[in-house]
Scaffold this active site. Sequence first.
Site, mmCIF file in Angstrom:
data_model
loop_
_atom_site.group_PDB
_atom_site.id
_atom_site.type_symbol
_atom_site.label_atom_id
_atom_site.label_comp_id
_atom_site.label_asym_id
_atom_site.label_seq_id
_atom_site.Cartn_x
_atom_site.Cartn_y
_atom_site.Cartn_z
ATOM 1 N N GLY A 57 0.846 -1.196 0.000
ATOM 2 C CA GLY A 57 0.000 0.000 0.000
ATOM 3 C C GLY A 57 0.875 1.237 0.000
ATOM 4 O O GLY A 57 2.063 1.152 0.301
ATOM 5 N N CYS A 84 5.422 -6.079 1.451
ATOM 6 C CA CYS A 84 5.761 -4.638 1.440
ATOM 7 C C CYS A 84 5.111 -3.930 2.637
ATOM 8 O O CYS A 84 5.462 -4.209 3.769
ATOM 9 C CB CYS A 84 5.355 -4.031 0.095
ATOM 10 S SG CYS A 84 6.134 -2.433 -0.176
ATOM 11 N N TYR A 85 4.107 -3.075 2.416
ATOM 12 C CA TYR A 85 3.453 -2.412 3.548
ATOM 13 C C TYR A 85 2.920 -3.459 4.528
ATOM 14 O O TYR A 85 2.967 -3.268 5.739
ATOM 15 C CB TYR A 85 2.309 -1.519 3.049
ATOM 16 C CG TYR A 85 1.531 -0.858 4.166
ATOM 17 C CD1 TYR A 85 1.978 0.318 4.735
ATOM 18 C CD2 TYR A 85 0.352 -1.439 4.659
ATOM 19 C CE1 TYR A 85 1.277 0.925 5.775
ATOM 20 C CE2 TYR A 85 -0.349 -0.843 5.703
ATOM 21 C CZ TYR A 85 0.112 0.337 6.255
ATOM 22 O OH TYR A 85 -0.578 0.923 7.283
ATOM 23 N N HIS A 170 8.075 -7.578 -3.915
ATOM 24 C CA HIS A 170 6.774 -8.022 -4.441
ATOM 25 C C HIS A 170 6.888 -9.333 -5.220
ATOM 26 O O HIS A 170 7.287 -9.309 -6.387
ATOM 27 C CB HIS A 170 6.187 -6.939 -5.357
ATOM 28 C CG HIS A 170 5.749 -5.734 -4.609
ATOM 29 N ND1 HIS A 170 4.467 -5.585 -4.123
ATOM 30 C CD2 HIS A 170 6.432 -4.626 -4.226
ATOM 31 C CE1 HIS A 170 4.379 -4.429 -3.493
ATOM 32 N NE2 HIS A 170 5.553 -3.832 -3.541
ATOM 33 N N GLU A 172 4.545 -11.036 -6.412
ATOM 34 C CA GLU A 172 3.477 -11.132 -7.412
ATOM 35 C C GLU A 172 3.828 -10.445 -8.726
ATOM 36 O O GLU A 172 3.146 -10.614 -9.733
ATOM 37 C CB GLU A 172 2.173 -10.534 -6.847
ATOM 38 C CG GLU A 172 2.135 -9.018 -6.664
ATOM 39 C CD GLU A 172 2.798 -8.521 -5.378
ATOM 40 O OE1 GLU A 172 3.624 -9.254 -4.798
ATOM 41 O OE2 GLU A 172 2.508 -7.361 -4.969
ATOM 42 N N ASP A 228 -17.572 -10.981 -21.510
ATOM 43 C CA ASP A 228 -18.251 -11.177 -20.221
ATOM 44 C C ASP A 228 -19.741 -11.456 -20.386
ATOM 45 O O ASP A 228 -20.270 -12.421 -19.830
ATOM 46 C CB ASP A 228 -18.079 -9.957 -19.302
ATOM 47 C CG ASP A 228 -16.642 -9.492 -19.261
ATOM 48 O OD1 ASP A 228 -15.766 -10.332 -19.535
ATOM 49 O OD2 ASP A 228 -16.399 -8.312 -18.991
ATOM 50 N N LYS A 369 -11.005 -11.585 -15.473
ATOM 51 C CA LYS A 369 -11.231 -11.692 -16.911
ATOM 52 C C LYS A 369 -10.538 -12.924 -17.514
ATOM 53 O O LYS A 369 -11.113 -13.628 -18.347
ATOM 54 C CB LYS A 369 -10.723 -10.434 -17.612
ATOM 55 C CG LYS A 369 -11.119 -10.372 -19.055
ATOM 56 C CD LYS A 369 -11.608 -8.993 -19.408
ATOM 57 C CE LYS A 369 -12.476 -8.988 -20.591
ATOM 58 N NZ LYS A 369 -13.551 -8.030 -20.507
#
Length: 513
Positions: A57, A84-85, A170, A172, A228, A369
């Site tokens: 964050g 991280c945060y 990170h 990710e 979608d 998605k």
Amino acid sequence: MEINSSKVLIIDFGSQYTQLIARKIRESGVYCEIYPFSTPVKKIKDFGPSALVLSGGPSSVYDKNAPLVPKELFDLNIPFLGICYGMQLMAYLFSGAVEPAKNREYGHSKLQITHNSKLFEGCNPAAVWMSHGDLIVVPPQGFVVTSATENCAAASFENVEKKLYGLQFHPEVAHTVCGRRILENFLFGVAGFKKNWKISDIIKEKISDIERMVNGGKVVCALSGGVDSTVAAVLAHKAINGRLTCIFVDNGLLRENEGNNILKFYRENLHLKVKFVKAGKVFLNSLKGVKNPEKKRKIIGKLFINIFENEAKKIKGARYLIQGTLYPDVIESIPVYGASSVIKSHHNVGGLPKKLNLKLIEPLRELFKDEVRKIGNKLDIPSEIIERQPFPGPGLAVRIMGDITAARLNILRKADLIVTDEIKKSGLYNDLWQSFPVLVPVKTVGVMGDKRSYESVIALRAVKSSDGMTADFAEIDYDVLRKISSRIISEIKGVNRVVYDISSKPPSTIEWE
Ligand code: XMP
């Protein structure tokens, strides 16, 4: 849908990467959801997570209004991963010390493992992605530091006994070498998950859910031609067949032949019952002389709802509305870029169920998605639809700056055909989030066949993005750009210049209006 009981909860502190964490975890075969940091502990307990991830964050733990969680959250006694945060918060709550870094780290950093950790088993994350201004100077008691970078002495730490793990970098983000392995080491090595979330397995469940919810009733659905709404409609079709009526409104702002092609496709290939409403003239009349982008959006949105409402009312006994809402639209997002002010009034059908007294069914509301695309593939929906680049609800109206007239729509449609054709030929179509032309309300001087010309400008926009929230302009080969430009100028009367948009989002947006 019955979600497997073994799942991860991600607590969001406003990082731009939070959704990326969720997607990576799901890709690894574990179900997860995202809740904002302000969620009451009781609600978190009710969700029943088997592990918790605290996201990154933009804040500092010492900020006056820093997003915090109560320490009692840790009484859940399940594995925690702070990123991280999230790691700094863990340090702060367990009485370690966090301070502003002398040298902030943004981007690539070299990592050195300083202590064996389950998180690093079978991998060596020599390069990691950092994005922080604060760092942990004193880890809390009972925590062992397991890696460091040049500017960060505690790049990761852990308290194995309490099952608490923290990463300053990170995992990710694709730039972190073996980031996926680190996340999987946490999921499977530390938290003991089994791979049990497979998107193809949920199709049957989705279909029977719809059947059960509808319980013999009739359903309407608004089709747009996008992935979608198509996937949602096909799921419903499989569940209730003849009791589903789809409504497709051609607002006259679609691309060349798009309305007819899509309609044919829906009817002949997907065997859907579709009511086709040709409303181009009404839309064009209402947009006459309207230049303001927000006004355009509001007019189109309102008109769409009115037309849909009229049509839906004609379907006797319809009690449900099925919609292809995705998870990113459902997450209560924490504004990272400050204001939660309206940037663009997105065209959606959110107002419909209330107006029509219809119950909403959203079979895709916990999916991303890429997961919906996988379902579409399994349902044998052809790739033309599955891989289609997103197209905004207000259509070409937000790509024509200034007046929307039949003549200007015609110019943009021709340009769009050329752009799509050349981008597809170059093999770039599926790599790009979107690629399209924009008609600019500016005329410039040119010289054509020894004569002066004074005609319109087309701007070309092509971006890479994973979710449309942020985007980078695409570095398209000059040869492709040259081909697009020369075709547009030679084939379209009224255009004598093509420019390329080299802005990223933020601070720009993808669409020009
Ligand atoms: P912006 O222009 O806000 O667009 O950066 C982000 C993504 O959203 C699409 N977009 C829309 N989609 N209704 C939609 O369904 C809309 O009103 C709308 N406006 C923008 C845009 O094409 C991009 O993919």
